[in-house]
Design a protein around this motif. Sequence first.
Motif, PDB file in Angstrom:
ATOM      1  N   LEU A   6      -0.535   8.365  24.556  1.00 32.10           N
ATOM      2  CA  LEU A   6      -0.064   6.982  24.505  1.00 32.10           C
ATOM      3  C   LEU A   6       1.122   6.710  25.424  1.00 32.10           C
ATOM      4  CD1 LEU A   6      -0.451   6.204  20.698  1.00 32.10           C
ATOM      5  CD2 LEU A   6      -1.618   5.038  22.593  1.00 32.10           C
ATOM      6  N   GLN A   7       1.790   7.764  25.901  1.00 32.09           N
ATOM      7  CA  GLN A   7       2.869   7.541  26.869  1.00 32.09           C
ATOM      8  C   GLN A   7       2.308   6.943  28.170  1.00 32.09           C
ATOM      9  OE1 GLN A   7       4.718  11.187  28.150  1.00 32.09           O
ATOM     10  NE2 GLN A   7       2.853  11.949  29.094  1.00 32.09           N
ATOM     11  N   ASN A   8       0.991   7.052  28.347  1.00 36.24           N
ATOM     12  CA  ASN A   8       0.343   6.526  29.552  1.00 36.24           C
ATOM     13  C   ASN A   8      -0.081   5.068  29.417  1.00 36.24           C
ATOM     14  OD1 ASN A   8       0.019   8.996  31.364  1.00 36.24           O
ATOM     15  ND2 ASN A   8      -0.871   9.746  29.458  1.00 36.24           N
ATOM     16  N   LEU A   9       0.140   4.486  28.239  1.00 31.63           N
ATOM     17  CA  LEU A   9      -0.247   3.092  28.006  1.00 31.63           C
ATOM     18  C   LEU A   9       0.903   2.174  28.403  1.00 31.63           C
ATOM     19  CD1 LEU A   9      -2.550   1.335  26.826  1.00 31.63           C
ATOM     20  CD2 LEU A   9      -1.410   1.517  24.600  1.00 31.63           C
ATOM     21  N   ARG A  10       0.615   1.217  29.274  1.00 33.08           N
ATOM     22  CA  ARG A  10       1.648   0.332  29.797  1.00 33.08           C
ATOM     23  C   ARG A  10       1.275  -1.127  29.552  1.00 33.08           C
ATOM     24  NH1 ARG A  10       4.188   3.919  29.502  1.00 33.08           N
ATOM     25  NH2 ARG A  10       5.428   5.136  30.971  1.00 33.08           N
ATOM     26  N   ARG A  11       2.296  -1.980  29.382  1.00 34.92           N
ATOM     27  CA  ARG A  11       2.062  -3.412  29.193  1.00 34.92           C
ATOM     28  C   ARG A  11       2.755  -4.178  30.310  1.00 34.92           C
ATOM     29  NH1 ARG A  11       2.622  -6.516  23.419  1.00 34.92           N
ATOM     30  NH2 ARG A  11       1.219  -8.229  23.909  1.00 34.92           N
ATOM     31  N   LYS A  12       2.001  -4.557  31.308  1.00 36.70           N
ATOM     32  CA  LYS A  12       2.527  -5.325  32.434  1.00 36.70           C
ATOM     33  C   LYS A  12       1.399  -6.224  32.919  1.00 36.70           C
ATOM     34  CE  LYS A  12       4.983  -4.818  36.818  1.00 36.70           C
ATOM     35  NZ  LYS A  12       5.461  -3.857  37.848  1.00 36.70           N
ATOM     36  N   GLY A  13       1.485  -7.513  32.565  1.00 39.29           N
ATOM     37  CA  GLY A  13       0.362  -8.397  32.846  1.00 39.29           C
ATOM     38  C   GLY A  13      -0.860  -8.000  32.024  1.00 39.29           C
ATOM     39  N   GLY A  14      -0.625  -7.560  30.804  1.00 44.65           N
ATOM     40  CA  GLY A  14      -1.704  -7.046  29.945  1.00 44.65           C
ATOM     41  C   GLY A  14      -1.621  -5.537  29.848  1.00 44.65           C
TER      42      GLY A  14
ATOM     43  N   PRO B 235      -6.794  12.851  15.954  1.00 46.56           N
ATOM     44  CA  PRO B 235      -5.991  12.982  14.734  1.00 46.56           C
ATOM     45  C   PRO B 235      -4.672  13.730  14.917  1.00 46.56           C
ATOM     46  CG  PRO B 235      -7.896  14.439  14.657  1.00 46.56           C
ATOM     47  CD  PRO B 235      -8.068  13.590  15.870  1.00 46.56           C
ATOM     48  N   ASP B 236      -4.565  14.548  15.956  1.00 48.40           N
ATOM     49  CA  ASP B 236      -3.341  15.314  16.189  1.00 48.40           C
ATOM     50  C   ASP B 236      -2.237  14.366  16.672  1.00 48.40           C
ATOM     51  OD1 ASP B 236      -1.315  16.851  17.743  1.00 48.40           O
ATOM     52  OD2 ASP B 236      -2.565  18.567  17.189  1.00 48.40           O
ATOM     53  N   ASP B 237      -1.164  14.228  15.879  1.00 47.44           N
ATOM     54  CA  ASP B 237      -0.093  13.276  16.194  1.00 47.44           C
ATOM     55  C   ASP B 237       0.537  13.547  17.560  1.00 47.44           C
ATOM     56  OD1 ASP B 237      -0.507  12.076  13.776  1.00 47.44           O
ATOM     57  OD2 ASP B 237       1.224  12.959  12.772  1.00 47.44           O
ATOM     58  N   ALA B 238       0.811  14.819  17.851  1.00 47.87           N
ATOM     59  CA  ALA B 238       1.479  15.160  19.109  1.00 47.87           C
ATOM     60  C   ALA B 238       0.596  14.821  20.306  1.00 47.87           C
ATOM     61  CB  ALA B 238       1.850  16.636  19.124  1.00 47.87           C
ATOM     62  N   VAL B 239      -0.687  15.148  20.212  1.00 43.92           N
ATOM     63  CA  VAL B 239      -1.613  14.852  21.314  1.00 43.92           C
ATOM     64  C   VAL B 239      -1.746  13.347  21.504  1.00 43.92           C
ATOM     65  CG1 VAL B 239      -4.007  15.037  22.095  1.00 43.92           C
ATOM     66  CG2 VAL B 239      -2.888  17.007  21.027  1.00 43.92           C
ATOM     67  N   ARG B 240      -1.842  12.608  20.388  1.00 44.52           N
ATOM     68  CA  ARG B 240      -1.998  11.156  20.467  1.00 44.52           C
ATOM     69  C   ARG B 240      -0.776  10.506  21.114  1.00 44.52           C
ATOM     70  NH1 ARG B 240      -2.805  10.730  15.658  1.00 44.52           N
ATOM     71  NH2 ARG B 240      -0.967   9.587  14.948  1.00 44.52           N
ATOM     72  N   LEU B 241       0.413  10.940  20.739  1.00 44.64           N
ATOM     73  CA  LEU B 241       1.639  10.387  21.321  1.00 44.64           C
ATOM     74  C   LEU B 241       1.751  10.747  22.806  1.00 44.64           C
ATOM     75  CD1 LEU B 241       4.176  11.020  18.418  1.00 44.64           C
ATOM     76  CD2 LEU B 241       3.245   8.820  19.174  1.00 44.64           C
ATOM     77  N   PHE B 242       1.300  11.955  23.154  1.00 42.46           N
ATOM     78  CA  PHE B 242       1.294  12.376  24.556  1.00 42.46           C
ATOM     79  C   PHE B 242       0.390  11.458  25.377  1.00 42.46           C
ATOM     80  CE2 PHE B 242      -0.918  14.983  27.813  1.00 42.46           C
ATOM     81  CZ  PHE B 242       0.161  15.246  28.639  1.00 42.46           C
TER      82      PHE B 242
ATOM     83  N   LEU C 253      -5.635  -5.700  22.117  1.00 39.45           N
ATOM     84  CA  LEU C 253      -4.546  -4.859  21.613  1.00 39.45           C
ATOM     85  C   LEU C 253      -3.258  -5.669  21.483  1.00 39.45           C
ATOM     86  CD1 LEU C 253      -3.918  -1.930  20.824  1.00 39.45           C
ATOM     87  CD2 LEU C 253      -3.242  -1.539  23.209  1.00 39.45           C
ATOM     88  N   GLY C 254      -2.608  -5.553  20.314  1.00 37.71           N
ATOM     89  CA  GLY C 254      -1.387  -6.312  20.093  1.00 37.71           C
ATOM     90  C   GLY C 254      -0.122  -5.523  20.337  1.00 37.71           C
ATOM     91  N   SER C 255      -0.162  -4.214  20.064  1.00 36.75           N
ATOM     92  CA  SER C 255       1.063  -3.424  20.185  1.00 36.75           C
ATOM     93  C   SER C 255       0.722  -1.954  20.386  1.00 36.75           C
ATOM     94  CB  SER C 255       1.918  -3.557  18.920  1.00 36.75           C
ATOM     95  OG  SER C 255       1.232  -2.972  17.813  1.00 36.75           O
ATOM     96  N   ARG C 256       1.724  -1.182  20.775  1.00 36.03           N
ATOM     97  CA  ARG C 256       1.537   0.263  20.923  1.00 36.03           C
ATOM     98  C   ARG C 256       1.249   0.909  19.563  1.00 36.03           C
ATOM     99  NH1 ARG C 256       2.819   3.512  25.106  1.00 36.03           N
ATOM    100  NH2 ARG C 256       3.818   1.741  26.143  1.00 36.03           N
ATOM    101  N   ALA C 257       1.888   0.384  18.515  1.00 34.02           N
ATOM    102  CA  ALA C 257       1.640   0.914  17.168  1.00 34.02           C
ATOM    103  C   ALA C 257       0.182   0.689  16.767  1.00 34.02           C
ATOM    104  CB  ALA C 257       2.571   0.243  16.168  1.00 34.02           C
ATOM    105  N   GLU C 258      -0.362  -0.445  17.173  1.00 34.79           N
ATOM    106  CA  GLU C 258      -1.767  -0.725  16.878  1.00 34.79           C
ATOM    107  C   GLU C 258      -2.672   0.226  17.654  1.00 34.79           C
ATOM    108  OE1 GLU C 258      -4.918  -4.383  17.546  1.00 34.79           O
ATOM    109  OE2 GLU C 258      -2.800  -4.882  17.252  1.00 34.79           O
ATOM    110  N   ALA C 259      -2.304   0.527  18.891  1.00 31.31           N
ATOM    111  CA  ALA C 259      -3.075   1.491  19.688  1.00 31.31           C
ATOM    112  C   ALA C 259      -3.063   2.860  19.028  1.00 31.31           C
ATOM    113  CB  ALA C 259      -2.505   1.567  21.100  1.00 31.31           C
TER     114      ALA C 259
END
Length: 263
Positions: A164-172, A155-162, A140-146
């Motif tokens: 993705l708030q749990n995706l973190r980048r710290k040491g990968g 497919p639901d934008d609101a659910v997907r963004l909800f 994975l390169g970026s949150r936008a890519e995720a």
Amino acid sequence: MSHLHADLVGSGRPRFAFLHGLFGRGRNWTQIASALADAGYPSVLFDLPDHGESSWTTSFSYPRMAETVAGEIDARLGSAARLLLVGHSMGGKVAMLTALAHPHLVQGLVVVDIAPGRSAQVDAFGPLVEAMTSLDLATLGSRAEADERLRVAVPDDAVRLFLLQNLRRKGGWHWQPNLALLGSSLEEIGGWPDTGAAAYPGPVLWLTGERSPYCGPEHEAEMRRLFPGVQRVVVPGAGHWVHADAPAAVIGELLAFAQACEP
């Protein structure tokens, strides 16, 4: 016992405590808590076990989560905390159990779009967990890519963004919630334990969304048996995420509830 991460909103002794739903975190309530703080009511926003920045556990248990919340409230605010405890969805079940087991800590209870019973809608989280766990974080390169990679499965934008708030980048890249445990515990998360507890005697505000399927007529009797002081308010136009769909209405109801609960 798990350690719970908490964010304080406002200054002074918290009047409200907030418990989020499945795959949420305390900060989901920041907009609401900020408005309450502006009106003179500080809040504490908890990350529940296996979510956000709180500790992971090895098994899912609503009663144990309620004990963890009660322990945190006692440790932070003392045994006479007398908080207004607000819980949404999964957090609403935890809040109900906390109030039933520790009524001395909870002056008033706000249950947001959940009921003391089986919530079959939680089964729909299965495919979402599968989509999250199948995301190849190593490439994975970026949150936008995720976001793009998850679009087909979610497919639901609101659910997907909800989610993705749990995706973190710290040491990968990594997911903050304990996906393996939560994904294997959906039956328990959708359930409701037999409490055996006496009814909670304090005031209860039951906020439900007009468009939400989570709280039906079949839940009314048990809700009123466990919480005889309950008042139900149906928020027009709102779905299950009532506080996101109608924040102004929720803020208004919480302020009125707080004022009604003043000594």
